[in-house]
Design an enzyme around this catalytic site. Structure first.
Site, PDB file in Angstrom:
ATOM      1  N   THR A   1       0.769  -1.301  -0.036  1.00  0.00           N
ATOM      2  CA  THR A   1      -0.042   0.046   0.197  1.00  0.00           C
ATOM      3  C   THR A   1       0.851   1.207   0.091  1.00  0.00           C
ATOM      4  O   THR A   1       0.345   2.329  -0.203  1.00  0.00           O
ATOM      5  CB  THR A   1      -0.830   0.172   1.258  1.00  0.00           C
ATOM      6  OG1 THR A   1      -0.190   0.010   2.260  1.00  0.00           O
ATOM      7  CG2 THR A   1      -2.082  -1.013   1.107  1.00  0.00           C
TER       8      THR A   1
ATOM      9  N   THR B   1      14.332  -3.717  -0.646  1.00  0.00           N
ATOM     10  CA  THR B   1      14.675  -2.438   0.192  1.00  0.00           C
ATOM     11  C   THR B   1      16.285  -2.077   0.127  1.00  0.00           C
ATOM     12  O   THR B   1      17.078  -3.172   0.466  1.00  0.00           O
ATOM     13  CB  THR B   1      14.100  -2.747   1.570  1.00  0.00           C
ATOM     14  OG1 THR B   1      12.864  -3.263   1.855  1.00  0.00           O
ATOM     15  CG2 THR B   1      14.331  -1.650   2.489  1.00  0.00           C
ATOM     16  N   GLU B   2      16.388  -1.050   0.019  1.00  0.00           N
ATOM     17  CA  GLU B   2      18.076  -0.594   0.156  1.00  0.00           C
ATOM     18  C   GLU B   2      18.122   0.057   1.435  1.00  0.00           C
ATOM     19  O   GLU B   2      17.499   0.828   2.107  1.00  0.00           O
ATOM     20  CB  GLU B   2      18.289   0.569  -0.875  1.00  0.00           C
ATOM     21  CG  GLU B   2      19.854   0.998  -0.861  1.00  0.00           C
ATOM     22  CD  GLU B   2      20.351   1.889  -1.817  1.00  0.00           C
ATOM     23  OE1 GLU B   2      19.538   2.137  -2.681  1.00  0.00           O
ATOM     24  OE2 GLU B   2      21.526   2.005  -1.835  1.00  0.00           O
TER      25      GLU B   2
ATOM     26  N   GLU C   1      30.970  -6.900  -9.289  1.00  0.00           N
ATOM     27  CA  GLU C   1      31.739  -5.569  -9.032  1.00  0.00           C
ATOM     28  C   GLU C   1      32.634  -5.855  -8.080  1.00  0.00           C
ATOM     29  O   GLU C   1      32.627  -6.809  -7.319  1.00  0.00           O
ATOM     30  CB  GLU C   1      30.535  -4.734  -8.684  1.00  0.00           C
ATOM     31  CG  GLU C   1      29.803  -4.900  -7.521  1.00  0.00           C
ATOM     32  CD  GLU C   1      28.444  -3.825  -7.431  1.00  0.00           C
ATOM     33  OE1 GLU C   1      27.981  -3.526  -8.492  1.00  0.00           O
ATOM     34  OE2 GLU C   1      28.238  -3.544  -6.112  1.00  0.00           O
TER      35      GLU C   1
ATOM     36  N   HIS D   1      27.031   1.481  -3.900  1.00  0.00           N
ATOM     37  CA  HIS D   1      26.658   0.235  -3.356  1.00  0.00           C
ATOM     38  C   HIS D   1      27.053   0.122  -1.781  1.00  0.00           C
ATOM     39  O   HIS D   1      28.273   0.147  -1.816  1.00  0.00           O
ATOM     40  CB  HIS D   1      26.827  -1.037  -3.873  1.00  0.00           C
ATOM     41  CG  HIS D   1      25.770  -1.457  -4.959  1.00  0.00           C
ATOM     42  ND1 HIS D   1      26.080  -1.938  -6.111  1.00  0.00           N
ATOM     43  CD2 HIS D   1      24.565  -0.808  -5.284  1.00  0.00           C
ATOM     44  CE1 HIS D   1      25.037  -2.134  -7.090  1.00  0.00           C
ATOM     45  NE2 HIS D   1      23.971  -1.352  -6.408  1.00  0.00           N
TER      46      HIS D   1
END
Lengths: 296, 402
Positions: A17, A97-98, A210, A248
């Protein structure tokens, strides 16, 4: 065919939501994913986007038979959301989620592992199986096309570029998977490589790593131990200085660990073809598989 | 977030681990008063980096006057770019030997690791390189934490073939390490630390353990859970930030993910992997990236404007390369942002914009109408910006052909 998700996947969305959850749920439905429910504590019994919303994951699973969960919950509550899904019998949890604190991820990951639940992410774009019209996460709908390349990467937009470049050259994908850019991921490169090895629809794997950590080196061990399919690898951050975090949370060369040279050397020695540009990835795929079958 | 030594030691002491007596001093007078109270002291620069001793940031003082003059000198120092705002004056310890004990995130093991070595007092990385067999490791269960038997095993592992200082037998050392390691682990969990190191862990002639130095790093993603800690670091923020790159400080205040790299080609892109790849492309073409700047997913025109503004604050920048994959970020939004920023900033630097993905055609049209020729291929775009940046006098806007 595909790995991790397919037509049979029944997805619930935690945090559906919210703004992000709403936008990406619409996108997933438009792509063809079978989304069966949303979970937002306190909003149980309502509907959102024409889907039933439940207070808890367990209620949602009981009512809808959901088999996978996408987590769009903000960082403070995200690890709890992952554990809630794992505890309710969900088989695959995809965390978008970060910014989840790393010790939270460590606990949530261990909690899921003990229940035999697979965690993908956090801080990743999720995955898409174009031949199955099934996507969990945020990979843009229009870039993928069905085919026989398995893609696995630590990045988001760079993965989209690779998928798009492969597609424009005529090479579709079996499944494209983002393992996420955090220092501690759920499924790692080695896990995804094993899944692609067992997937009859995957002919070749493109792996985009990476700087930071040594997951690419672990993948090289898998590739070097009789891996049954060709692997084209790519490492970004080759010009990054040591000790600087490149966006990152996990992209940092610490001391001698995480350097691009070590990753390229390990992957080459294991028999992977290491490309230097995205165009080089496409060339390496073409060299291995020949010209693509015409799109049909 | 790195804590200063005195802050880290306060946390370690709060966890029940013995630390030396000490006082913080921000002036020579305060250092003199501290030495009057404590006797002979070590006067230690409070900067968030290693190698202070070698740089002259740690001095021994036998008298209050010596402490004052040592503090005077150290407070005037800049150590590897860090101004010294305060010194920690600490009682001298009787040392029989030095151990190493640390708890840190172990990426490979997807958990915390406890490290113990009898080769303390030097950087653990050096020990790992020269004599890896002298480091014992333990990976505790993330829910149960380290158990006594695990710490005993860790201790016996570390003591194999070694002589324990202070006349301790390994089993006696283990008896002291069990509570110490458990407290250290709990501290790491409670503060969301990614690293807590006690090095040296001093063994006194009487066989007691005291934390000679402490290093504590807190996960920046967990800042929301520790506002007090963030404030404490901010309060001594001078030390925590003064050595930081001024452009990076500016970027953080603007909410941008920016790393200054020192070259001449400004780089803007969306997504960490894509931006890293853009740096690599520019480097491959013989250019030197000035920065890493990730505007993230779903970035609106206004963020692009802020990003361009940020990049042009670096006087070394001779050209700018904007590389966007439009997934959530739409090409037309990016184009509007670039055009608005160029106009608002009166930008006269060469600018190459490459975008692909959602609404790329609309974006390219907007750029072309505004006199910016958009690029299609990333390697070609990288070559173009490197050439243009070398060109010196360039038109207000420039582009690249495919």
């Amino acid at each position: 065919m595909s790995i991790l998700v397919g037509r049979e996947t029944r997805l619930l969305v935690q945090g559906m939501t919210g703004a992000e959850g709403t936008f990406h749920t619409e996108q997933m439905v438009a792509y063809g994913t079978t989304v069966v429910a949303g979970v937002s504590p306190g909003k149980g019994g309502t509907e959102h986007l024409g889907l039933p919303v439940f207070d808890t994951v367990r209620l949602a699973v009981d009512a809808t038979g959901a088999t996978a969960a996408a987590v769009f919950v903000p960082p403070p509550a995200a690890a709890d959301a992952i554990m809630e899904a794992a505890d309710a019998g969900i088989g695959l949890v995809v965390a978008i989620t970060e910014g989840i604190p790393v010790l939270d991820t460590i606990r949530a990951r261990a909690f899921a592992e003990r229940r035999g639940v697979r965690l993908l992410g956090p801080n990743g774009p999720g995955l898409v199986s174009p031949g199955e019209r099934t996507k969990v996460g945020i990979i843009p709908n229009h870039i993928s096309r069905p085919g026989s390349i398995g893609v696995v990467s630590r990045s988001g937009t760079l993965t989209y570029e690779i998928i798009q470049a492969l597609g424009r050259a005529g090479y579709g994908q079996s499944t494209s998977v983002g393992i996420g850019g955090d220092p501690v991921p759920g499924l790692g490169f080695a896990d995804i490589l094993q899944l692609f090895a067992a997937d009859p629809a995957t002919e070749l794997v493109v792996m985009a790593g990476e700087i930071g950590g040594s997951d690419e080196e672990h993948a090289a061990t898998v590739i070097g131990s009789g891996y049954p399919k060709p692997v084209v690898a790519f490492i970004s951050g080759r010009s990054a200085p040591p000790g600087k975090r490149m966006g990152h949370a996990g992209a940092i060369i610490s001391g001698t660990t995480g350097s691009p040279a070590a990753k390229v050397a390990a992957l080459s020695a294991a028999g992977a073809r290491v490309a230097e540009t995205i165009e080089g990835i496409v060339d390496a795929v073409r060299a291995r598989l020949g010209e693509p079958a015409p799109a049909g | 977030m790195k804590l200063l030594e005195y802050q880290a030691k306060a946390e370690v002491a709060r966890a029940g681990i013995t630390v030396p007596q000490g006082r913080l001093a921000r002036s020579a007078d305060e250092a003199r008063a501290a030495a009057r109270e404590l006797g002979p002291v070590a006067v230690k620069a409070q900067v968030p980096i290693g190698g202070r001793g070698k740089a002259g940031g740690i001095r021994l003082a036998r008298s209050p006057d010596e402490a004052a003059s040592a503090a005077q000198e150290i407070l005037a120092m800049t150590i590897r770019g860090y101004r010294v705002p305060s010194v920690w004056c600490e009682e001298l310890l009787d040392i029989a030997g030095e151990l190493y004990c640390g708890v840190a995130v172990d990426r490979d093991r997807r958990g915390l690791a406890v490290l113990l070595s009898l080769a303390g007092g030097v950087e653990i990385e050096e020990v790992a390189e020269a004599t890896p067999g002298r480091i014992a490791r333990l990976w505790p269960d993330p829910f149960a934490g380290p158990q006594p038997f695990e710490v005993r095993r860790l201790t016996f592992d570390a003591c194999r073939g070694e002589t324990v200082p202070g006349g301790l037998r390994p089993v006696q050392l283990a008896a002291q390490l069990v509570p110490l390691v458990r407290s250290l682990h709990d501290l790491v969990v409670r503060l969301d630390a990614t690293l807590c190191e006690i090095n040296p862990l001093v063994v006194t002639p009487a066989g007691r353990l005291i934390a000679g130095d402490a290093k504590l790093e807190v996960d920046p993603s967990a800042e929301f859970r520790h506002p007090d800690l963030a404030a404490a670091i901010g309060a001594d923020g001078d030390a925590a930030t003064s050595g930081e790159d001024p452009l990076e400080v500016q970027a953080r205040q603007r909410g941008l993910t920016y790393v200054h790299l020192g070259g001449s080609i400004g780089i803007i892109g969306n997504g960490a992997g894509l931006v890293m790849n853009t740096l690599d492309l520019v480097t491959q073409q013989g250019g030197e990236p000035a920065n890493f700047l990730d505007i993230g997913g779903g970035a609106r025109a206004e963020v692009v404007t802020r990003a361009l503004e940020m990049v042009t604050m670096d006087p070394a920048v001779r050209g700018i390369f904007v590389n966007i994959f439009g997934g959530i970020t739409r090409g037309d939004e990016v184009a509007r942002g670039v055009i608005a920023a160029r106009d608002a900033l009166g930008l006269r630097l060469p600018l190459v914009v490459r975008m692909t993905g959602t609404r790329e055609e609309e974006g390219r049209q907007l750029l072309e109408q505004a006199g910016i020729i958009p690029a299609v291929g990333a390697p070609e775009a990288a070559r173009a910006i490197v050439d243009l940046a070398r060109g010196g006098d360039t038109p207000a806007t420039a582009g690249s052909a495919r």
